[in-house]
Write an enzyme that holds these catalytic residues in place. Structure first.
Site, PDB file in Angstrom:
ATOM      1  CD  GLN A 114       6.868 -19.335   4.811  1.00 18.05           C
ATOM      2  OE1 GLN A 114       5.823 -18.786   5.128  1.00 18.05           O
ATOM      3  NE2 GLN A 114       7.636 -18.877   3.846  1.00 18.05           N
ATOM      4  CE  LYS A 129       3.521 -16.023   7.756  1.00 20.76           C
ATOM      5  NZ  LYS A 129       3.857 -15.756   6.350  1.00 20.76           N
ATOM      6  N   GLY A 168       8.553 -10.152   7.151  1.00 19.95           N
ATOM      7  CA  GLY A 168       7.251  -9.489   7.212  1.00 19.95           C
ATOM      8  C   GLY A 168       6.133 -10.356   6.654  1.00 19.95           C
ATOM      9  CG  ASP A 169       2.241 -12.601   6.259  1.00 19.15           C
ATOM     10  OD1 ASP A 169       2.552 -13.288   5.281  1.00 19.15           O
ATOM     11  OD2 ASP A 169       1.062 -12.525   6.671  1.00 19.15           O
ATOM     12  CB  THR A 212       5.905 -11.410  -2.525  1.00 17.36           C
ATOM     13  OG1 THR A 212       6.801 -11.596  -1.428  1.00 17.36           O
ATOM     14  CG2 THR A 212       4.842 -12.489  -2.488  1.00 17.36           C
ATOM     15  CG  ASN A 243       5.323  -6.126  -0.086  1.00 10.49           C
ATOM     16  OD1 ASN A 243       5.486  -7.291  -0.426  1.00 10.49           O
ATOM     17  ND2 ASN A 243       6.247  -5.199  -0.262  1.00 10.49           N
TER      18      ASN A 243
HETATM   19  P1  NDP Z   1      -0.025  -6.082   3.526  1.00 11.57           P
HETATM   20  O1  NDP Z   1      -0.332  -5.913   4.952  1.00 11.57           O
HETATM   21  O2  NDP Z   1       1.014  -5.237   2.881  1.00 11.57           O
HETATM   22  O3  NDP Z   1      -1.358  -5.939   2.645  1.00 11.57           O
HETATM   23  C1  NDP Z   1      -2.451  -6.750   2.848  1.00 11.57           C
HETATM   24  C2  NDP Z   1      -3.544  -6.324   1.894  1.00 11.57           C
HETATM   25  O4  NDP Z   1      -4.610  -7.255   1.948  1.00 11.57           O
HETATM   26  C3  NDP Z   1      -4.136  -4.978   2.261  1.00 11.57           C
HETATM   27  O5  NDP Z   1      -4.612  -4.341   1.121  1.00 11.57           O
HETATM   28  C4  NDP Z   1      -5.284  -5.393   3.177  1.00 11.57           C
HETATM   29  O6  NDP Z   1      -6.312  -4.422   3.278  1.00 11.57           O
HETATM   30  C5  NDP Z   1      -5.790  -6.631   2.491  1.00 11.57           C
HETATM   31  N1  NDP Z   1      -6.427  -7.510   3.477  1.00 11.57           N
HETATM   32  C6  NDP Z   1      -5.865  -8.012   4.600  1.00 11.57           C
HETATM   33  N2  NDP Z   1      -6.747  -8.739   5.292  1.00 11.57           N
HETATM   34  C7  NDP Z   1      -7.882  -8.681   4.572  1.00 11.57           C
HETATM   35  C8  NDP Z   1      -9.157  -9.229   4.745  1.00 11.57           C
HETATM   36  N3  NDP Z   1      -9.447  -9.961   5.832  1.00 11.57           N
HETATM   37  N4  NDP Z   1     -10.084  -9.001   3.791  1.00 11.57           N
HETATM   38  C9  NDP Z   1      -9.779  -8.256   2.693  1.00 11.57           C
HETATM   39  N5  NDP Z   1      -8.585  -7.700   2.481  1.00 11.57           N
HETATM   40  C10 NDP Z   1      -7.660  -7.902   3.401  1.00 11.57           C
HETATM   41  O7  NDP Z   1       0.329  -7.646   3.356  1.00 11.57           O
HETATM   42  P2  NDP Z   1       1.096  -8.367   2.172  1.00 11.57           P
HETATM   43  O8  NDP Z   1       0.810  -7.712   0.877  1.00 11.57           O
HETATM   44  O9  NDP Z   1       2.490  -8.563   2.608  1.00 11.57           O
HETATM   45  O10 NDP Z   1       0.415  -9.815   2.223  1.00 11.57           O
HETATM   46  C11 NDP Z   1      -0.727 -10.155   1.437  1.00 11.57           C
HETATM   47  C12 NDP Z   1      -0.829 -11.656   1.319  1.00 11.57           C
HETATM   48  O11 NDP Z   1       0.368 -12.171   0.699  1.00 11.57           O
HETATM   49  C13 NDP Z   1      -0.948 -12.423   2.634  1.00 11.57           C
HETATM   50  O12 NDP Z   1      -1.747 -13.575   2.436  1.00 11.57           O
HETATM   51  C14 NDP Z   1       0.481 -12.860   2.916  1.00 11.57           C
HETATM   52  O13 NDP Z   1       0.540 -13.990   3.763  1.00 11.57           O
HETATM   53  C15 NDP Z   1       0.944 -13.177   1.515  1.00 11.57           C
HETATM   54  N6  NDP Z   1       2.397 -13.189   1.320  1.00 11.57           N
HETATM   55  C16 NDP Z   1       3.166 -12.088   1.588  1.00 11.57           C
HETATM   56  C17 NDP Z   1       4.529 -12.126   1.358  1.00 11.57           C
HETATM   57  C18 NDP Z   1       5.385 -10.928   1.541  1.00 11.57           C
HETATM   58  O14 NDP Z   1       6.570 -11.001   1.157  1.00 11.57           O
HETATM   59  N7  NDP Z   1       4.897  -9.809   2.031  1.00 11.57           N
HETATM   60  C19 NDP Z   1       5.187 -13.366   0.933  1.00 11.57           C
HETATM   61  C20 NDP Z   1       4.288 -14.439   0.599  1.00 11.57           C
HETATM   62  C21 NDP Z   1       2.955 -14.334   0.826  1.00 11.57           C
HETATM   63  P3  NDP Z   1      -6.451  -3.532   4.615  1.00 11.57           P
HETATM   64  O15 NDP Z   1      -5.390  -2.496   4.516  1.00 11.57           O
HETATM   65  O16 NDP Z   1      -7.828  -2.999   4.553  1.00 11.57           O
HETATM   66  O17 NDP Z   1      -6.253  -4.465   5.787  1.00 11.57           O
END
Ligand code: NDP
Length: 448
Positions: A114, A129, A168-169, A212, A243
């Site tokens: 970050q 974080k 969030g994350d 994002t 997201n």
């Molecule tokens: P969400 O919780 O909204 O979604 C996460 C998604 O990834 C879900 O579909 C989830 O499936 C899947 N997932 C999570 N863990 C695993 C795993 N171990 N194996 C396979 N699939 C998995 O999170 P975000 O969309 O916010 O975040 C996704 C990624 O983007 C992360 O790496 C986060 O750090 C990164 N990110 C997010 C930002 C943001 O603004 N939100 C900013 C920058 C980076 P399931 O529902 O089955 O768990």
């Protein structure tokens, strides 16, 4: 690639010794240090001032008990973390992750990355974080609320609008941010921009939800345009369905791409006609259901158990948007064999080092997370600006600023890579450009 510079080798060995059993943190540090070889060679003052030793050590680690009562009246105990990694260029800023896999090493890797990502946005935000091993999946709204209230009861002692501003994350979306904000306000009795990703009725920014995913596509489009290419007419595979994945799907489609696959932690869907995003939003954002339910409305689509198979689908552009190390060497080889042109990371560190090597040695355009997914935190910083001004900008204003920021991040990364003799290596370019600003600020502020 292995480290050659003696100073960087020593820093890496110290990191491994001081942070045992934290492989994700080691992986994130190693990647940055490898990129910094030419920088350290050119700037001996960094070694003299112990700058790299300092940047790999968090300024502060906060670890706390989070007790709460479930719907059956049973006491549950989770562990909370906030790592305030580096405040050289601004207040700590970075998300909170609620997922059972969370432990100190995951938060350290995310907090470390970050620092450089936030620097790349060009905005005044330091790196941090946090999170918890709490799993919101399958919990009632009341349980999530009680957990968030307990989490914030401790966290509120350590954060503040000018000190540390979480967001969030994974596992922390609008619902969780609302509960966290309510508890902060109640305890501290102040209505300030201490969290971002807030709802629009209480200080949130338009376009933050989309930022994002949209930012990822703006970055990717610029990277493609620079090589005379674009999203238009391309087949796109996106992992995850949270997201980032949802809004990457939306923007990729608006830019003329056809997204044919999405996933969750159980499996993936393949719809050769193009994903019906309205239905995915209904399933994921409203009903909180599994991705396989997509077949209820689209029986012509396919569902496959397991996550990694998604990378065997033939595509031109791949956007991993789920989690760390979800795309390994074998998956990278499958993508290359199928003719992938560009890969850009929406998730943090989704590609293993071996996968990155496969992409780079095969001439695939590769956009690393620090650069490609910085649009979320950049828009969070825009939310902070609006909160300080007590104004709300329009969607178009925020979106235009986001696009500008992503285009600049691409060019700053590409220019830094070229300047250090690593043309088109955007991993090195992003690390170098992000590092130099923080390093300059740290040098100016003395040994603190
Ligand atoms: P969400 O919780 O909204 O979604 C996460 C998604 O990834 C879900 O579909 C989830 O499936 C899947 N997932 C999570 N863990 C695993 C795993 N171990 N194996 C396979 N699939 C998995 O999170 P975000 O969309 O916010 O975040 C996704 C990624 O983007 C992360 O790496 C986060 O750090 C990164 N990110 C997010 C930002 C943001 O603004 N939100 C900013 C920058 C980076 P399931 O529902 O089955 O768990």
């Amino acid at each position: 690639m292995s480290l050659k510079n003696e100073y960087l080798k020593k820093v890496m060995a110290d990191v491994e010794k001081r942070n045992p059993n934290e492989p994700e943190f080691h992986q994130a540090v190693r990647e940055v240090l490898e990129s910094l070889e030419p920088v350290i060679a050119k700037h001996p003052e960094f070694e003299a001032q112990g700058l790299v030793d300092r940047i790999v050590e968090p300024e502060r680690i906060i670890k706390f008990r989070v007790p709460w009562v479930d719907d059956n009246g049973n006491v549950q105990v989770n562990r909370g973390f906030r790592i305030q990694f580096n405040s050289a260029i601004g207040p700590y800023k970075g998300g909170l992750r609620f997922h059972p896999s969370v432990y100190e090493g995951i938060i350290k890797f995310l907090g470390f990355e970050q620092i450089f990502k936030n620097s790349l946005t060009g905005l005044p935000i330091g790196g941090g974080k946090g999170g918890s091993d709490f799993d919101p999946k399958g919990k009632s709204d009341a349980e999530v609320m009680r957990f968030c209230q307990s989490f914030m009861t401790e966290l509120c002692k350590h954060i503040g609008a000018d000190t540390d501003v979480p967001a969030g994350d994974i596992g922390v979306g609008g619902r969780e941010i609302g509960f966290l904000y309510g508890q902060y306000k109640k305890i501290r009795n102040e209505f300030v921009g201490v969290l971002t990703g807030k709802g629009l009725t209480y200080g949130g920014s338009l376009a933050r939800t989309q930022a994002t995913g949209y930012g990822l596509c703006y970055f990717t489009e610029e990277m493609l345009n620079d090589k005379g290419n674009s999203f238009n007419g391309k087949t796109v595979v996106i992992s995850g369905s949270g997201n980032v994945a949802i809004y990457a799907t939306e923007k990729a489609t608006q830019l003329g791409g056809k997204v044919v696959a999405l996933s969750d932690s159980n499996g993936y869907i393949y719809d050769k006609n193009g994903i019906d995003l309205d239905y995915v939003k209904q399933l994921k954002e409203v009903e909180r259901k599994r991705i396989k339910e997509y077949l209820n409305k689209h029986p012509e689509a396919e569902y496959h158990e397991g996550c990694s198979g998604i990378w065997t689908i033939k595509c031109d552009i791949a956007l991993p948007c789920a989690t760390q190390n979800e795309l390994d060497e074998a998956s990278a080889k499958a993508l290359v064999a199928n003719g992938v042109v560009a890969v850009a990371e929406g998730a943090n560190m989704p590609s293993t080092p071996e996968a990155v090597e496969v992409f780079q040695s095969n001439g695939v355009l590769f956009g690393p997370a620090k650069a490609a997914n910085a649009g979320g935190v950049a828009t969070s910083a825009l939310e902070m600006s609006q909160n300080s001004q007590r104004l709300s900008w329009t969607f178009e204003e925020v979106d235009a600023k986001l696009k500008d920021i992503m285009v600049n991040i691409y060019h700053n990364s590409a220019d830094a890579a070229e300047k250090y003799g690593l043309k088109d290596n955007f991993v090195a370019g992003a690390n170098i450009a992000g590092f130099l600003k923080v390093a300059d600020a740290m040098m100016a502020q003395g040994i603190v």
